[in-house]
Enzyme design. Structure first.
Site, short mmCIF file in Angstrom:
data_model
loop_
_atom_site.label_atom_id
_atom_site.label_comp_id
_atom_site.label_asym_id
_atom_site.label_seq_id
_atom_site.Cartn_x
_atom_site.Cartn_y
_atom_site.Cartn_z
CB CYS A 335 -0.96 0.00 1.19
SG CYS A 335 -0.24 0.63 2.71
CB CYS A 345 -5.54 -14.95 2.69
SG CYS A 345 -3.81 -14.62 3.04
CB CYS A 395 7.80 -52.66 37.99
SG CYS A 395 6.02 -52.95 37.95
CB CYS A 403 -9.08 -48.37 29.02
SG CYS A 403 -7.40 -48.76 28.52
CB CYS A 408 5.37 -54.65 28.70
SG CYS A 408 7.14 -54.34 28.74
CB CYS A 411 7.70 -54.60 24.22
SG CYS A 411 6.49 -55.52 25.19
#
Lengths: 594, 132
Positions: A335, A345, A395, A403, A408, A411
């Site tokens: 401008c 946009c 552990c 839930c 483990c 894994c």
């Protein structure tokens, strides 16, 4: 400029009616700008450019008045009536001409709030005798009154002025309940001129009184009035003075430039508000630009009153902004006050990221808050219900709090396979492996996001800091320039270098956002090289600003110019290369951004 | 209306509108608050019935929806209070179904005129004038 030139209904019509050569010629005389500097890129590819023109309200006002004049050339009913008709028809000239020829003239005029007579009577402001009473404020004559040419509804000038000031559009009706007449420009001009004259007289009178008062002793009221005036003036000054309490001296320096612009704007606004007539025309302009939002866009920068007029494209292939953006072009315009923004946009300059990328990026940044970063980095999701779990000791036998699934930690497999054995042995278990891979992908994508987000942030912060730092420096340089009596044009290079630097930082910032969404490829590697090239130039100039002592800035002009020009070239090249890759679809997006 | 400190508040008025004779609204006076803005008469006053007033052009808050009371529509500074009140009185018996302001009254007015009239009569009883 003739009305037919700026009032075109469709862009295509405009583009096809004028040849390219004519337009080149036009652009020289009419200051038409392009979204990109060159039509051909360095590699010889021809790019489509959007044409635009930065305009200010006064210019549009002039155009509108010329348009009204032209229409009146056909209708021959006087420019004032014509102005009302055009406002009534919301500048739809064709519809007006059609109705004007098909409708019964008396009916049309009545519908549009015009009297049967087109003349504008002069001397509309007149002094009414003691028998007059203003129906709005009930004050009695003798008093100055105003009324329209063709109705008997007179009100005191004060009420009329206040009433017209309250109007938000150019269409203001007579204040009387049953009257359908509109106030016409030249009628308003008489009221406006009287109002202005009166304000001037009042000022003059006050000045005279002050002069007289200097001779004799002041009465207590006069002292009070004087005190209040000084008090209000000094409080005004406090607002304008940089040394405000809740603002540090640094901020004050930083705001120096913005303040200057604001000051100019306020002065303009004040002038406009003071004169009723110019206020009226400004309302007309606003109404017009809102109605023609496809052609005129108001600059989105805070308090900026500039407009951008859309002028089509320099190609027959593209006919609308939407189409242009769909081709992954980015229509960045500038401008008259130097604010750069996207015409599509309406957000600040975001090249080379496309509008779609910007939208997505902002959304992603909003979603991926700091908290979610931490969550993904420090927790694992329950393999069953996906609630994030942080292990804070104990552990590896986990029971999900949500839930109650037992698994483990190592894994992520079902705990039943680990029964009586607290050492994880099922690391290679297929199911567990899948779980880990899933979490790994999400982690990799997060890592990628964080990588680009960091780069984006670094530049965003640098941009902010640079803006502040450089504005302060500029202020100091101006001081030096004044002291050394160097003309402002000599020091102008400094401002330009700053602008270039900031502009390039913005580009760099958005280029990282864009990178996040691009698939790895050879092309992307090339873009990355371009990017790092630009980055090097940016840092070089930035460094120069940092290390040059303020006193030496003017002496170092040559160095600044060289570095800034190198950066400018690099920036142009960068924008061009990104544009080529995007527009020619040489680069793939990871997910469908559209 | 009196301000809390007992002085007169000239920006807040209370009024009563008598229903037009020989209409459903006859023989009752409907209470009204008129709130003038600081900018009056450049801006129109706000005219309110009690909240929940039953009429197609009265908002649930009680605010009257009338073109002459709308700044963007037909408000003019020369409109007198008398004209406003006459306008509201007229509106009572001749609602404008094209600009509904509340659903229940508007629905009945357009769908089931008999039920609407019954509702109005109930309301009239509530605001009935004391017998002379």
């Amino acid at each position: 400029m003739s009305a037919s030139e700026f009032e075109y209904d469709s862009e295509e019509e405009y583009a096809s009616s004028v040849s390219l050569d004519e337009l080149e010629a036009l652009s020289l005389t009419d200051s038409v700008h392009y979204t990109h500097k060159n039509r051909q890129t360095a590699t010889g590819l021809s790019m489509h450019r959007m044409r635009y023109k930065p305009v200010e309200a006064d210019e549009i006002e002039g155009q509108l008045k010329a348009h009204i004049r032209d229409v009146d050339g056909i209708l021959q009913i006087g420019e004032d009536d014509c102005a009302v008709l055009m406002l009534k028809y919301e500048w739809n000239e064709q519809k007006l001409l059609e109705d004007f020829t098909t409708k019964e003239p008396g009916n049309l005029r009545r519908e549009c709030g015009l009297a049967t007579d087109t003349k504008v009577v002069s001397g509309l402001v007149e002094t009414a005798g003691p028998e007059f009473m203003c129906a709005i404020c009930c004050s009695e004559g003798p008093v100055e009154t105003f009324g329209l040419s063709w109705c008997d509804h007179r009100y005191c000038v004060d009420c009329y002025v206040r009433y017209v000031r309250g109007g938000q559009t150019g269409l203001v009706k007579c204040p009387d309940t049953g009257c359908r007449l509109y106030v016409r420009p030249r009628e308003l001009a008489q009221l406006s001129a009287f109002d202005e004259q009166r304000a001037l007289q009042k000022e003059e009178k006050e000045r005279q009184e002050q002069r007289q008062n200097l001779g004799g002793p002041l009465t207590s009221e006069q002292i009070m009035a004087k005190y209040q005036k000084i008090a209000s003036e000094s409080s005004d000054e406090e607002d304008a003075e940089p040394a405000n309490d809740d603002e540090s001296a640094d901020d004050a320096l930083f705001n120096f430039h913005e303040r200057h612009i604001r000051q100019q704007r306020l002065e303009k606004q004040e002038l406009r508000n003071k004169v009723l007539l110019s206020r009226y025309w400004y309302a007309v302009v606003l109404q017009y630009t809102k109605k023609h939002a496809r052609t005129f866009r108001n600059c989105p920068a805070v308090d900026c009153e500039c407009f951008i007029e859309y002028r089509g494209f320099d190609s027959d292939v593209i006919s609308s902004v939407e189409e242009y953006v769909a081709h992954k072009y980015i229509p960045i315009v500038q401008c008259a006050n130097g604010h750069r923004f996207c015409f599509a946009c309406m957000s600040e300059d975001h090249a080379p990221a496309t509008c779609a990328v910007v939208r997505k990026w902002i959304q992603t940044c909003a979603d991926e808050t700091e908290t979610s970063h931490w969550i993904t980095a420090n927790t694992k999701d329950c393999p069953k219900c996906s609630s994030p779990i942080e292990k804070n000791g104990g552990c590896n036998h986990m029971t999900c709090g949500e839930c109650h699934y037992q698994f483990c930690w190592i894994c992520l497999g079902d705990w039943s396979r680990h029964k009586n054995n607290f050492v994880c042995t099922s690391f290679d278990d297929e199911e567990a492996k899948k779980e880990r891979e899933k979490q790994e992908t999400s982690r990799v994508s997060l890592k990628k996001y964080l990588f680009y987000f960091d780069l984006f942030e670094i530049h965003r912060v640098s941009l902010k800091k640079d803006t502040e730092f450089l504005a302060k420096l500029e202020y100091k340089v101006q001081e030096i320039q004044q002291r050394a009596k160097v003309s402002w044009i000599e020091a102008h290079f400094y401002r330009e270098s700053i602008d270039t630097l900031l502009k390039c930082r913005i580009t760099l910032m958005w280029s990282y956002a864009l990178m996040f969404y691009l698939e790895s490829s050879k092309e992307k590697g090339m873009l990355e090289k371009t990017q790092s090239n630009l980055s090097n130039h940016v840092e070089a100039l930035s460094k120069l600003f940092e290390v040059t002592p303020t006193e030496n800035v003017i002496k170092k002009k040559e160095t600044f110019l060289t570095k800034a020009n190198a950066l400018k070239t690099s920036h142009e090249k960068c924008i061009e290369i990104f544009m080529e890759s995007l527009v020619l679809n040489r680069i793939k997006f990871v997910s469908d951004i559209e | 209306m009196k301000a809390p400190d007992g002085s007169l508040d000239l920006l807040n008025w209370t009024a009563g509108i008598p229903g037009k004779s020989n209409t459903l609204w006859d023989n009752a006076t409907y209470p009204l608050t008129i709130i003038f803005p600081e900018e009056y008469p450049a801006k129109p006053p706000k005219v309110k019935f009690p909240a929940g007033f039953y009429h197609p052009n009265v908002y649930p808050s009680g605010t009257v929806c009338l073109s002459i009371l709308n700044e963007e529509q037909d408000w003019r500074p020369a409109i007198s209070l008398k004209q406003i009140l006459l306008g509201v009185q007229e509106l009572l018996n001749t609602p404008n179904p094209d600009s509904p302001a509340q659903e229940p009254a508007w629905r009945l007015y357009t769908k089931d005129r008999v039920a609407y009239e019954k509702k109005i009569r109930e309301q009239t009883k509530r605001y009935a004038n004391p017998d002379k």
